[in-house]
Design an enzyme around this catalytic site. Structure first.
Site, mmCIF file in Angstrom:
data_model
loop_
_atom_site.group_PDB
_atom_site.id
_atom_site.type_symbol
_atom_site.label_atom_id
_atom_site.label_comp_id
_atom_site.label_asym_id
_atom_site.label_seq_id
_atom_site.Cartn_x
_atom_site.Cartn_y
_atom_site.Cartn_z
ATOM 1 N N ARG A 25 -14.461 -7.091 -5.088
ATOM 2 C CA ARG A 25 -15.510 -6.825 -4.095
ATOM 3 C C ARG A 25 -14.939 -6.385 -2.747
ATOM 4 O O ARG A 25 -15.459 -6.774 -1.701
ATOM 5 C CB ARG A 25 -16.387 -8.061 -3.854
ATOM 6 C CG ARG A 25 -17.253 -8.464 -4.999
ATOM 7 C CD ARG A 25 -18.594 -7.730 -4.953
ATOM 8 N NE ARG A 25 -19.312 -8.001 -6.184
ATOM 9 C CZ ARG A 25 -20.142 -9.034 -6.329
ATOM 10 N NH1 ARG A 25 -20.414 -9.813 -5.326
ATOM 11 N NH2 ARG A 25 -20.724 -9.235 -7.468
ATOM 12 N N ARG A 29 -20.662 -5.843 1.580
ATOM 13 C CA ARG A 29 -21.407 -6.182 2.791
ATOM 14 C C ARG A 29 -20.582 -6.614 4.005
ATOM 15 O O ARG A 29 -21.058 -6.546 5.129
ATOM 16 C CB ARG A 29 -22.378 -7.336 2.489
ATOM 17 C CG ARG A 29 -23.471 -6.992 1.553
ATOM 18 C CD ARG A 29 -24.588 -6.242 2.278
ATOM 19 N NE ARG A 29 -25.636 -5.967 1.309
ATOM 20 C CZ ARG A 29 -26.588 -6.846 0.996
ATOM 21 N NH1 ARG A 29 -26.655 -8.015 1.603
ATOM 22 N NH2 ARG A 29 -27.484 -6.533 0.086
ATOM 23 N N ARG A 38 -25.944 0.942 3.354
ATOM 24 C CA ARG A 38 -26.985 0.143 2.695
ATOM 25 C C ARG A 38 -28.297 0.138 3.481
ATOM 26 O O ARG A 38 -29.356 -0.176 2.927
ATOM 27 C CB ARG A 38 -26.489 -1.280 2.439
ATOM 28 C CG ARG A 38 -25.529 -1.390 1.278
ATOM 29 C CD ARG A 38 -26.232 -1.333 -0.088
ATOM 30 N NE ARG A 38 -26.874 -2.605 -0.380
ATOM 31 C CZ ARG A 38 -28.173 -2.835 -0.329
ATOM 32 N NH1 ARG A 38 -29.001 -1.877 0.010
ATOM 33 N NH2 ARG A 38 -28.658 -4.011 -0.622
ATOM 34 N N ASP A 74 -21.308 -1.538 -10.655
ATOM 35 C CA ASP A 74 -21.664 -2.918 -10.965
ATOM 36 C C ASP A 74 -21.498 -3.125 -12.457
ATOM 37 O O ASP A 74 -21.551 -2.157 -13.224
ATOM 38 C CB ASP A 74 -23.108 -3.224 -10.552
ATOM 39 C CG ASP A 74 -23.364 -4.730 -10.591
ATOM 40 O OD1 ASP A 74 -22.948 -5.428 -9.651
ATOM 41 O OD2 ASP A 74 -23.927 -5.216 -11.585
ATOM 42 N N TYR A 149 -26.492 -11.927 -18.820
ATOM 43 C CA TYR A 149 -27.549 -11.340 -17.972
ATOM 44 C C TYR A 149 -28.710 -10.833 -18.819
ATOM 45 O O TYR A 149 -29.866 -10.951 -18.443
ATOM 46 C CB TYR A 149 -27.002 -10.205 -17.107
ATOM 47 C CG TYR A 149 -26.217 -10.701 -15.912
ATOM 48 C CD1 TYR A 149 -26.866 -11.294 -14.829
ATOM 49 C CD2 TYR A 149 -24.837 -10.580 -15.856
ATOM 50 C CE1 TYR A 149 -26.148 -11.759 -13.740
ATOM 51 C CE2 TYR A 149 -24.111 -11.039 -14.768
ATOM 52 C CZ TYR A 149 -24.774 -11.633 -13.714
ATOM 53 O OH TYR A 149 -24.071 -12.098 -12.648
HETATM 54 O O1 1CP Z 1 -15.329 -3.504 -4.571
HETATM 55 C C1 1CP Z 1 -15.591 -3.907 -5.726
HETATM 56 O O2 1CP Z 1 -15.101 -4.932 -6.223
HETATM 57 C C2 1CP Z 1 -16.454 -3.022 -6.599
HETATM 58 C C3 1CP Z 1 -17.790 -3.352 -6.640
HETATM 59 C C4 1CP Z 1 -18.417 -4.350 -7.596
HETATM 60 C C5 1CP Z 1 -17.928 -5.017 -8.725
HETATM 61 C C6 1CP Z 1 -16.522 -5.003 -9.295
HETATM 62 C C7 1CP Z 1 -19.769 -4.706 -7.447
HETATM 63 C C8 1CP Z 1 -20.662 -4.212 -6.403
HETATM 64 N N1 1CP Z 1 -20.104 -5.523 -8.509
HETATM 65 C C9 1CP Z 1 -19.001 -5.737 -9.277
HETATM 66 C C10 1CP Z 1 -18.911 -6.503 -10.531
HETATM 67 C C11 1CP Z 1 -19.914 -7.565 -10.769
HETATM 68 N N2 1CP Z 1 -21.261 -7.532 -10.584
HETATM 69 C C12 1CP Z 1 -19.596 -8.794 -11.377
HETATM 70 C C13 1CP Z 1 -18.227 -9.174 -11.821
HETATM 71 C C14 1CP Z 1 -17.454 -9.739 -10.699
HETATM 72 C C15 1CP Z 1 -17.943 -11.053 -10.189
HETATM 73 O O3 1CP Z 1 -17.887 -12.032 -10.969
HETATM 74 O O4 1CP Z 1 -18.385 -11.097 -9.040
HETATM 75 C C16 1CP Z 1 -20.770 -9.536 -11.528
HETATM 76 C C17 1CP Z 1 -20.938 -10.911 -12.121
HETATM 77 C C18 1CP Z 1 -21.809 -8.724 -11.010
HETATM 78 C C19 1CP Z 1 -23.220 -9.070 -10.990
HETATM 79 C C20 1CP Z 1 -23.736 -8.995 -9.602
HETATM 80 N N3 1CP Z 1 -24.038 -7.811 -8.998
HETATM 81 C C21 1CP Z 1 -23.943 -10.041 -8.699
HETATM 82 C C22 1CP Z 1 -23.687 -11.520 -8.959
HETATM 83 C C23 1CP Z 1 -24.940 -12.266 -9.270
HETATM 84 C C24 1CP Z 1 -24.731 -13.588 -9.949
HETATM 85 O O5 1CP Z 1 -24.973 -13.664 -11.161
HETATM 86 O O6 1CP Z 1 -24.295 -14.532 -9.254
HETATM 87 C C25 1CP Z 1 -24.431 -9.460 -7.516
HETATM 88 C C26 1CP Z 1 -24.847 -10.153 -6.263
HETATM 89 C C27 1CP Z 1 -24.472 -8.055 -7.723
HETATM 90 C C28 1CP Z 1 -24.838 -6.969 -6.772
HETATM 91 C C29 1CP Z 1 -23.678 -6.292 -6.166
HETATM 92 N N4 1CP Z 1 -22.724 -5.597 -6.903
HETATM 93 C C30 1CP Z 1 -21.814 -5.050 -6.040
HETATM 94 C C31 1CP Z 1 -22.180 -5.398 -4.698
HETATM 95 C C32 1CP Z 1 -21.447 -4.978 -3.458
HETATM 96 C C33 1CP Z 1 -23.335 -6.195 -4.804
HETATM 97 C C34 1CP Z 1 -24.082 -6.794 -3.636
HETATM 98 C C35 1CP Z 1 -25.393 -6.161 -3.466
HETATM 99 C C36 1CP Z 1 -25.595 -5.170 -2.371
HETATM 100 O O7 1CP Z 1 -24.786 -4.537 -1.722
HETATM 101 O O8 1CP Z 1 -26.798 -5.010 -2.142
#
Ligand code: 1CP
Length: 349
Positions: A25, A29, A38, A74, A149
């Site tokens: 990540r 944000r 965003r 994602d 999911y």
């Molecule tokens: O910079 C990076 O790492 C690339 C961006 C990235 C990655 C690798 C995003 C952007 N998502 C992911 C993978 C991801 N998404 C995972 C695996 C990693 C981890 O365990 O965190 C998972 C479980 C998700 C699912 C997900 N997407 C969540 C977690 C929810 C939960 O179950 O607790 C969330 C909040 C998202 C949305 C998301 N994806 C990425 C961002 C920056 C965001 C935040 C939302 C936004 O900007 O509005």
């Protein structure tokens, strides 16, 4: 040359000049530049536009000075090739409107069409051109985490529906895992062909399983995925959260590098995983909210034990929290890159 980068050399266990570092990540944000985008686009709009996903991916590398880029996307995105609809809700995460909870739901899955994901592959080509010598990590969710999911319909603490399916409708669960495994292989193969020079599988929620359920219901699928991906000859990173009890088995899955969370000291992870795989991790991300001394002491402990390990990559134990001060993260990168000289001073060379 990308192939000579310290990140790829460390993945392969080859000599390199400094401990490589990147952050899960690292685009998100906590960055003012990301928040500005965003304000105009949703997370999914960013991830579905080749130009915007490339901008976000590249700006994280430029702002931090890390040794690898990770595709801005994602884990849910490959589902765009399946016809399953989902959304990413503010402060919640991925949400699936019609969860897959029974054999009947799973039998209705459509054939995966990678062509529907051309925006990702186009985004990778654009990004690789802009990154120069910095390697790009492509990624996908691993089948169990994706299945969770799909069955739960969103984030879960208990994984009730996923486990119900796994135990009560074993054949249907297996069919879902096979469907997702095929999807992951085709999706990641296309990412490597578009220019990703390493691939990571995020199995974020696999730690919810017992060792015996992992062995019966997940590991065979992971072995098959890594066997198919091995043909691409790029490093394959396998990451889990709360998965210390699974490490020895994960090490035998065919992955090149294991990503571990902060719960287990890396030397213990090394003992569990053996010497055939690389290790990546594992600073507790919450330290980034506790000020520099907390970041430095946690990182020092990691580097003291791991900096001489030929196959070690510094990362956090999970993603960057959105409240982090970007300057602190940047300072951490320079501090890690300066480690060898600091160590030499300490030792009186
Ligand atoms: O910079 C990076 O790492 C690339 C961006 C990235 C990655 C690798 C995003 C952007 N998502 C992911 C993978 C991801 N998404 C995972 C695996 C990693 C981890 O365990 O965190 C998972 C479980 C998700 C699912 C997900 N997407 C969540 C977690 C929810 C939960 O179950 O607790 C969330 C909040 C998202 C949305 C998301 N994806 C990425 C961002 C920056 C965001 C935040 C939302 C936004 O900007 O509005």
């Amino acid at each position: 040359m990308v192939g000579d980068s310290r990140f790829l050399r460390a993945c392969r266990g080859e000599p390199h000049d400094r401990v490589p570092v990147w952050f899960m990540r690292q685009a998100g944000r906590y960055q003012p530049s990301y928040r500005a985008l965003r304000a105009r686009y949703s997370m999914l709009q960013l991830a579905r536009s080749p130009k915007l996903l490339s901008d976000v991916t590249v700006s994280a590398v430029e702002e931090l000075g890390v040794d690898a880029a990770i595709l801005f996307s994602d884990i849910m995105i490959p589902l765009d090739g399946t016809g399953i609809t989902f959304d990413i809700e503010e402060n919640v995460g991925p949400v699936v409107a019609e969860p897959l909870r029974t054999g009947h739901d799973i039998a209705r899955l459509r054939t995966f069409s990678p062509g529907l994901l051309n925006y990702v592959f186009e985004g990778i080509r654009l990004t690789v051109d802009r990154l120069g010598g910095t390697p790009l990590i492509g990624f996908s969710g691993a089948p169990f985490t994706l299945a969770s999911y799909l069955a739960e319909g969103g984030p879960s603490r208990t994984y009730r529906w996923t486990k119900r399916l796994m135990w009560a409708e074993e054949e249907a669960f297996k069919a879902l895992m096979e469907y997702l495994s095929d999807m992951v292989v085709r999706y990641l193969t296309a990412q490597a062909q578009a220019g990703a020079s390493a691939l990571q599988l995020f199995d974020s929620w696999v730690g919810a399983l017992s060792l015996s359920d992992y062995r019966s219901h997940v590991l065979p699928h992971m072995r098959r995925i890594f066997k198919d991906l091995a043909k691409l000859q790029v490093p394959l990173i396998y990451f889990g959260v709360g998965a210390q009890h699974l490490l020895a088995d994960m090490a035998g899955s065919g992955a090149t590098v294991l990503g571990v969370d902060w719960r287990i000291p890396l030397p213990m992870a090394r003992a569990a995983a053996g010497s055939a795989v690389g290790l990546m991790g594992n600073l507790d991300p919450q330290r980034l909210l506790a000020g520099w001394p907390a970041v430095e002491s946690g990182s020092r402990e990691i580097l003291r034990s791991m900096s001489r390990d030929p196959q070690f990559i510094f990362n956090l134990g999970h993603g960057v929290p959105k409240e982090v001060d970007p300057a602190l993260l940047k300072r951490l990168v320079s501090w890690i890159h300066g480690w060898e000289s600091e160590k030499m001073e300490e030792e009186g060379y």
